[in-house]
Structures are given as C-alpha cells and as structure tokens.
Design a protein around this motif. Sequence first.
Motif, PDB file in Angstrom:
ATOM      1  N   PHE A  38       0.847  -1.201   0.000  1.00 15.66           N
ATOM      2  CA  PHE A  38       0.000   0.000   0.000  1.00 15.66           C
ATOM      3  C   PHE A  38       0.878   1.245   0.000  1.00 15.66           C
ATOM      4  N   GLY A  39       1.901   1.230   0.850  1.00 18.78           N
ATOM      5  CA  GLY A  39       2.809   2.367   0.942  1.00 18.78           C
ATOM      6  C   GLY A  39       3.472   2.670  -0.389  1.00 18.78           C
ATOM      7  N   LYS A  40       3.930   1.636  -1.067  1.00 19.33           N
ATOM      8  CA  LYS A  40       4.558   1.819  -2.385  1.00 19.33           C
ATOM      9  C   LYS A  40       3.568   2.398  -3.387  1.00 19.33           C
ATOM     10  N   GLU A  41       2.332   1.907  -3.340  1.00 16.55           N
ATOM     11  CA  GLU A  41       1.307   2.380  -4.277  1.00 16.55           C
ATOM     12  C   GLU A  41       0.925   3.835  -4.007  1.00 16.55           C
ATOM     13  N   PHE A  42       0.745   4.194  -2.732  1.00 18.10           N
ATOM     14  CA  PHE A  42       0.456   5.588  -2.403  1.00 18.10           C
ATOM     15  C   PHE A  42       1.602   6.492  -2.829  1.00 18.10           C
ATOM     16  N   LYS A  43       2.828   6.045  -2.586  1.00 12.34           N
ATOM     17  CA  LYS A  43       3.995   6.831  -2.975  1.00 12.34           C
ATOM     18  C   LYS A  43       4.020   7.030  -4.493  1.00 12.34           C
ATOM     19  N   ARG A  44       3.689   5.990  -5.249  1.00 12.92           N
ATOM     20  CA  ARG A  44       3.654   6.080  -6.709  1.00 12.92           C
ATOM     21  C   ARG A  44       2.583   7.072  -7.167  1.00 12.92           C
ATOM     22  N   GLU A  50       3.326  17.333  -2.453  1.00 14.98           N
ATOM     23  CA  GLU A  50       4.104  17.592  -1.246  1.00 14.98           C
ATOM     24  C   GLU A  50       3.333  17.027  -0.055  1.00 14.98           C
ATOM     25  N   ILE A  51       3.727  15.869   0.412  1.00 12.08           N
ATOM     26  CA  ILE A  51       3.069  15.198   1.529  1.00 12.08           C
ATOM     27  C   ILE A  51       3.904  15.461   2.781  1.00 12.08           C
ATOM     28  N   ASN A  52       3.276  16.039   3.828  1.00 13.52           N
ATOM     29  CA  ASN A  52       4.041  16.304   5.048  1.00 13.52           C
ATOM     30  C   ASN A  52       3.502  15.560   6.266  1.00 13.52           C
ATOM     31  N   LYS A  53       2.332  14.945   6.142  1.00 13.50           N
ATOM     32  CA  LYS A  53       1.757  14.139   7.217  1.00 13.50           C
ATOM     33  C   LYS A  53       0.771  13.155   6.607  1.00 13.50           C
ATOM     34  N   ILE A  54       0.578  12.048   7.294  1.00 14.37           N
ATOM     35  CA  ILE A  54      -0.482  11.099   6.943  1.00 14.37           C
ATOM     36  C   ILE A  54      -1.523  11.197   8.045  1.00 14.37           C
ATOM     37  N   ALA A  65      -1.597   3.502   8.159  1.00 14.49           N
ATOM     38  CA  ALA A  65      -1.018   4.844   8.083  1.00 14.49           C
ATOM     39  C   ALA A  65       0.458   4.845   8.463  1.00 14.49           C
ATOM     40  N   CYS A  66       0.825   4.079   9.469  1.00 13.23           N
ATOM     41  CA  CYS A  66       2.231   4.035   9.897  1.00 13.23           C
ATOM     42  C   CYS A  66       3.131   3.487   8.801  1.00 13.23           C
ATOM     43  N   ILE A  67       2.701   2.434   8.142  1.00 12.88           N
ATOM     44  CA  ILE A  67       3.516   1.847   7.073  1.00 12.88           C
ATOM     45  C   ILE A  67       3.557   2.779   5.869  1.00 12.88           C
ATOM     46  N   PHE A  72       6.750   7.780   2.755  1.00 14.62           N
ATOM     47  CA  PHE A  72       6.899   9.213   2.522  1.00 14.62           C
ATOM     48  C   PHE A  72       7.897   9.851   3.497  1.00 14.62           C
ATOM     49  N   ASN A  73       8.325   9.088   4.495  1.00 10.71           N
ATOM     50  CA  ASN A  73       9.217   9.589   5.541  1.00 10.71           C
ATOM     51  C   ASN A  73       8.610  10.805   6.240  1.00 10.71           C
ATOM     52  N   VAL A  74       7.345  10.648   6.628  1.00 11.65           N
ATOM     53  CA  VAL A  74       6.605  11.716   7.307  1.00 11.65           C
ATOM     54  C   VAL A  74       5.912  11.128   8.542  1.00 11.65           C
ATOM     55  N   PRO A  75       5.480  11.983   9.480  1.00  6.32           N
ATOM     56  CA  PRO A  75       4.767  11.484  10.660  1.00  6.32           C
ATOM     57  C   PRO A  75       3.310  11.144  10.367  1.00  6.32           C
ATOM     58  N   VAL A  76       2.717  10.418  11.292  1.00 12.79           N
ATOM     59  CA  VAL A  76       1.301  10.065  11.243  1.00 12.79           C
ATOM     60  C   VAL A  76       0.568  10.869  12.302  1.00 12.79           C
TER      61      VAL A  76
END
Length: 113
Positions: A38-44, A50-54, A65-67, A72-76
């Motif tokens: 899921f994380g890879k797909e959202f990143k794609r 510009e994503i700064n939080k999930i 959300a954590c994964i 994105f290397n951002v906080p949740v």
Amino acid sequence: MQLLKQRILKDGIVKEGNVLKVDSFLNHQMDINLFAEFGKEFKRRFKDEEINKILTIEASGIGIACIVAQSFNVPVVFAKKQRQRILQEKFTQQRLSLLHTIRFTTLLFQKSS
C-alpha cells in the motif's frame, strides 16, 4: 490495486447486509507486507505532491497509516473520536471533505502558537 483485490477475493468474507469483513488481514490481524505494498502504491500515486503528514482515524487506520508514512518519511497524525479531557492546549475545529469520499467529518487541530 490488484494485490488488494486478490486478497479480498481470497480472504474477505461478505456478511449480512453486504458488509465486507477484512479482519483477517487489515483490522484485527494485520498483514504488514500487504501494508508495505500500500505504501509503495500511495507513494507512486502521489509522488508529485508535497506530503508532510499522513492523517488517519483512530484505531483501524493507524497500522496502515504508519507503514504508508514510512514510504513518505513523514509522521502520522490520527483523529480521535472525542476530545481528550487531559489536553490543556487550545484547539480549533474544521469540517473537512475527505479525499475520495462524500463524507464529512469535524476534526480538532491544535492551534499554532
């Protein structure tokens, strides 16, 4: 996402009222490798944003959300159902239309100092 569709067909259970139960891999038992996909797909899909939080909801959304946040290397940040009495900070409420839904929700945001 084809992987999720396959997993739902394999392990999802349709209950009375057409309720899809995915507890065995999304809620009560979490398939972390599936979440990583899921994380890879959202990143794609959001690579140019510009994503700064999930932001997720309390409970069931936190694991995914954590994964995803790792990608994105951002906080949740998670929205709680009720304001906590122990919080002393001042909050502001905003009504939001959530991405890809027709639902509205009211969230509490900490005011900037």
